[in-house]
Scaffold this motif. Sequence first.
Motif, PDB file in Angstrom:
ATOM      1  N   CYS A  31       4.592   0.935 -12.298  1.00  0.00           N
ATOM      2  CA  CYS A  31       5.455   0.406 -11.232  1.00  0.00           C
ATOM      3  C   CYS A  31       4.953  -0.902 -10.635  1.00  0.00           C
ATOM      4  CB  CYS A  31       5.581   1.412 -10.089  1.00  0.00           C
ATOM      5  SG  CYS A  31       5.945   3.083 -10.610  1.00  0.00           S
ATOM      6  N   ARG A  32       3.816  -1.396 -11.121  1.00  0.00           N
ATOM      7  CA  ARG A  32       3.253  -2.611 -10.506  1.00  0.00           C
ATOM      8  C   ARG A  32       2.565  -3.446 -11.566  1.00  0.00           C
ATOM      9  NH1 ARG A  32      -1.908  -1.442 -12.407  1.00  0.00           N
ATOM     10  NH2 ARG A  32      -2.794   0.437 -11.492  1.00  0.00           N
ATOM     11  N   ASP A  33       2.150  -4.644 -11.159  1.00  0.00           N
ATOM     12  CA  ASP A  33       1.469  -5.550 -12.077  1.00  0.00           C
ATOM     13  C   ASP A  33      -0.048  -5.462 -11.948  1.00  0.00           C
ATOM     14  OD1 ASP A  33       3.813  -7.100 -13.268  1.00  0.00           O
ATOM     15  OD2 ASP A  33       4.194  -7.318 -11.119  1.00  0.00           O
ATOM     16  N   LEU A  34      -0.532  -5.301 -10.722  1.00  0.00           N
ATOM     17  CA  LEU A  34      -1.963  -5.182 -10.473  1.00  0.00           C
ATOM     18  C   LEU A  34      -2.215  -4.213  -9.322  1.00  0.00           C
ATOM     19  CD1 LEU A  34      -3.368  -8.861 -10.522  1.00  0.00           C
ATOM     20  CD2 LEU A  34      -3.782  -7.089 -12.238  1.00  0.00           C
ATOM     21  N   PHE A  35      -3.371  -3.569  -9.355  1.00  0.00           N
ATOM     22  CA  PHE A  35      -3.840  -2.763  -8.225  1.00  0.00           C
ATOM     23  C   PHE A  35      -5.167  -3.329  -7.767  1.00  0.00           C
ATOM     24  CE2 PHE A  35      -6.437   1.168  -7.057  1.00  0.00           C
ATOM     25  CZ  PHE A  35      -6.077   1.111  -5.717  1.00  0.00           C
ATOM     26  N   ILE A  36      -5.265  -3.685  -6.476  1.00  0.00           N
ATOM     27  CA  ILE A  36      -6.506  -4.177  -5.900  1.00  0.00           C
ATOM     28  C   ILE A  36      -7.202  -2.987  -5.248  1.00  0.00           C
ATOM     29  CG2 ILE A  36      -7.580  -5.900  -4.428  1.00  0.00           C
ATOM     30  CD1 ILE A  36      -5.816  -6.985  -6.739  1.00  0.00           C
ATOM     31  N   ASN A  37      -8.241  -2.517  -5.906  1.00  0.00           N
ATOM     32  CA  ASN A  37      -8.956  -1.322  -5.476  1.00  0.00           C
ATOM     33  C   ASN A  37     -10.107  -1.701  -4.555  1.00  0.00           C
ATOM     34  OD1 ASN A  37      -9.917   1.258  -5.243  1.00  0.00           O
ATOM     35  ND2 ASN A  37     -10.394   1.546  -7.406  1.00  0.00           N
ATOM     36  N   GLN A  38     -10.132  -1.118  -3.374  1.00  0.00           N
ATOM     37  CA  GLN A  38     -11.157  -1.446  -2.395  1.00  0.00           C
ATOM     38  C   GLN A  38     -12.555  -1.018  -2.844  1.00  0.00           C
ATOM     39  OE1 GLN A  38      -8.509   0.439  -2.114  1.00  0.00           O
ATOM     40  NE2 GLN A  38      -8.730   2.112  -0.666  1.00  0.00           N
ATOM     41  N   SER A  40       0.873  -1.171   0.000  1.00  0.00           N
ATOM     42  CA  SER A  40       0.000   0.000   0.000  1.00  0.00           C
ATOM     43  C   SER A  40       0.910   1.220   0.000  1.00  0.00           C
ATOM     44  CB  SER A  40      -0.908   0.006   1.238  1.00  0.00           C
ATOM     45  OG  SER A  40      -1.723   1.163   1.236  1.00  0.00           O
ATOM     46  N   ALA A  41       0.887   1.976  -1.089  1.00  0.00           N
ATOM     47  CA  ALA A  41       1.882   3.029  -1.312  1.00  0.00           C
ATOM     48  C   ALA A  41       1.587   4.302  -0.531  1.00  0.00           C
ATOM     49  CB  ALA A  41       1.957   3.355  -2.798  1.00  0.00           C
ATOM     50  N   ASN A  42       2.621   4.833   0.104  1.00  0.00           N
ATOM     51  CA  ASN A  42       2.508   6.126   0.773  1.00  0.00           C
ATOM     52  C   ASN A  42       2.653   7.283  -0.215  1.00  0.00           C
ATOM     53  OD1 ASN A  42       2.032   5.723   3.617  1.00  0.00           O
ATOM     54  ND2 ASN A  42       4.026   4.739   3.703  1.00  0.00           N
ATOM     55  N   ASP A  43       3.160   6.986  -1.394  1.00  0.00           N
ATOM     56  CA  ASP A  43       3.309   7.998  -2.448  1.00  0.00           C
ATOM     57  C   ASP A  43       3.310   7.254  -3.785  1.00  0.00           C
ATOM     58  OD1 ASP A  43       4.581  11.066  -2.885  1.00  0.00           O
ATOM     59  OD2 ASP A  43       5.092   9.619  -4.438  1.00  0.00           O
ATOM     60  N   LYS A  44       2.620   7.784  -4.777  1.00  0.00           N
ATOM     61  CA  LYS A  44       2.457   7.047  -6.031  1.00  0.00           C
ATOM     62  C   LYS A  44       3.742   6.943  -6.849  1.00  0.00           C
ATOM     63  CE  LYS A  44       0.750  10.879  -8.940  1.00  0.00           C
ATOM     64  NZ  LYS A  44       1.695  10.735 -10.046  1.00  0.00           N
ATOM     65  N   ASP A  45       4.695   7.848  -6.617  1.00  0.00           N
ATOM     66  CA  ASP A  45       5.933   7.847  -7.410  1.00  0.00           C
ATOM     67  C   ASP A  45       7.189   7.503  -6.604  1.00  0.00           C
ATOM     68  OD1 ASP A  45       4.722   8.665  -9.891  1.00  0.00           O
ATOM     69  OD2 ASP A  45       4.510  10.668  -9.019  1.00  0.00           O
ATOM     70  N   ALA A  46       7.196   7.818  -5.311  1.00  0.00           N
ATOM     71  CA  ALA A  46       8.427   7.736  -4.513  1.00  0.00           C
ATOM     72  C   ALA A  46       9.018   6.336  -4.441  1.00  0.00           C
ATOM     73  CB  ALA A  46       8.181   8.280  -3.107  1.00  0.00           C
ATOM     74  N   ILE A  47       8.168   5.300  -4.507  1.00  0.00           N
ATOM     75  CA  ILE A  47       8.688   3.932  -4.369  1.00  0.00           C
ATOM     76  C   ILE A  47       8.786   3.211  -5.713  1.00  0.00           C
ATOM     77  CG2 ILE A  47       7.864   3.737  -1.995  1.00  0.00           C
ATOM     78  CD1 ILE A  47       5.538   2.040  -3.000  1.00  0.00           C
ATOM     79  N   CYS A  48       8.522   3.934  -6.806  1.00  0.00           N
ATOM     80  CA  CYS A  48       8.495   3.290  -8.127  1.00  0.00           C
ATOM     81  C   CYS A  48       9.839   2.680  -8.517  1.00  0.00           C
ATOM     82  CB  CYS A  48       8.060   4.300  -9.186  1.00  0.00           C
ATOM     83  SG  CYS A  48       6.263   4.357  -9.404  1.00  0.00           S
TER      84      CYS A  48
END
Length: 351
Positions: A143-150, A111-119
């Motif tokens: 930066c990822r393979d899948l996003f699981i959106n709540q 779960s990312a704290n920032d959309k770019d900082a950990i890319c």
Amino acid sequence: MRAGTTRVRLVAMTVLAALSLATAACAEDSTGGAAGGPGEAGGMKSGLKIAFLPKQVNNPYFTTSDNGGKAAVEEFKGSYSETGPSEASPSAQVSYINTLSQQNTDVIVVSANDKDAICGALNEARQAGAKVVTFDSDTNPTCRDLFINQATAEGIAANQVKLISDAVGPEGGEIAILSATANATNQNAWIELMKTELAKPEYAKLKLVDTVYGDDQDQKSFTETQALLAKHPNLKGIISPTTVGVAAAARYLSGSTYKGKVQLTGLGTPNQMRAYVKDGTVKAFALWNPADLGYLAAYAGGALASGLITGKEGDKFTAGKLGEYTVGKDGTVLLGDPYTFDASNVDKFDF
């Protein structure tokens, strides 16, 4: 004659024994068992190393979601772990990602704290062979393979605005937002869509006067609530779309003269908010089941690492007890709509 019969019987028994062993070996190979091939859970590989990296550990919301992930990983016979920072900081997550990559982790669920900082760190982990699944708060899709959106951002925004409107009443008034961190991808998306929702004619009497940040810290969120009320004496309602923030705001309001006068809603867990619903501080709040969110994220990661899906739009996979899911646009998988909790149902849930 008897000796010949005995020899025939011995040969027959030997052949039967050999056939029995061969059959057993074939049966073992077909399950993939010891070879680490597909296991029993819908062709999922067994022994996958799946690590959960929440925004911060020891946060009740993420404890619940990660435990849901753990239950899923145990179902398909993987190896589960949880790691992460004690404070919601983008830079703090990077070192954990690097460590997980060095440990040859098969799936990183973050779960990312920032959309770019950990890319950068995530892409290095992917290059090393890890599959990356984001949940709750997304990164840049590259930066990822899948996003699981709540839930969809639009659905959450509409839900939150309607709940505060219903709580404040037809006369409307000033409202404020108590968010998590200023860089949280999901929070910022929800806030922008709440502003769009508030521009609709039916909410003309509601006026958003401030947005503040509690950084997903209990005491800071408590203090920010206090400061909001001092700064805006005519405030009628607060939306806090963060489990830490809404619980801290409820705690402040419940012990103040503002109880029942300033309405509060947000995204919280039933166990956090039950007492505040029962004492009249909060009329209603919303959330999804975070355990299901973590559970779905684990199955999605397992399906990726097992080669059952690639993450492209239209891919389908089965997530245990939750059933079948389909990958949507930009590699997104939707858990479902937000659920509203109030005095009529809050006792039916335990998370």
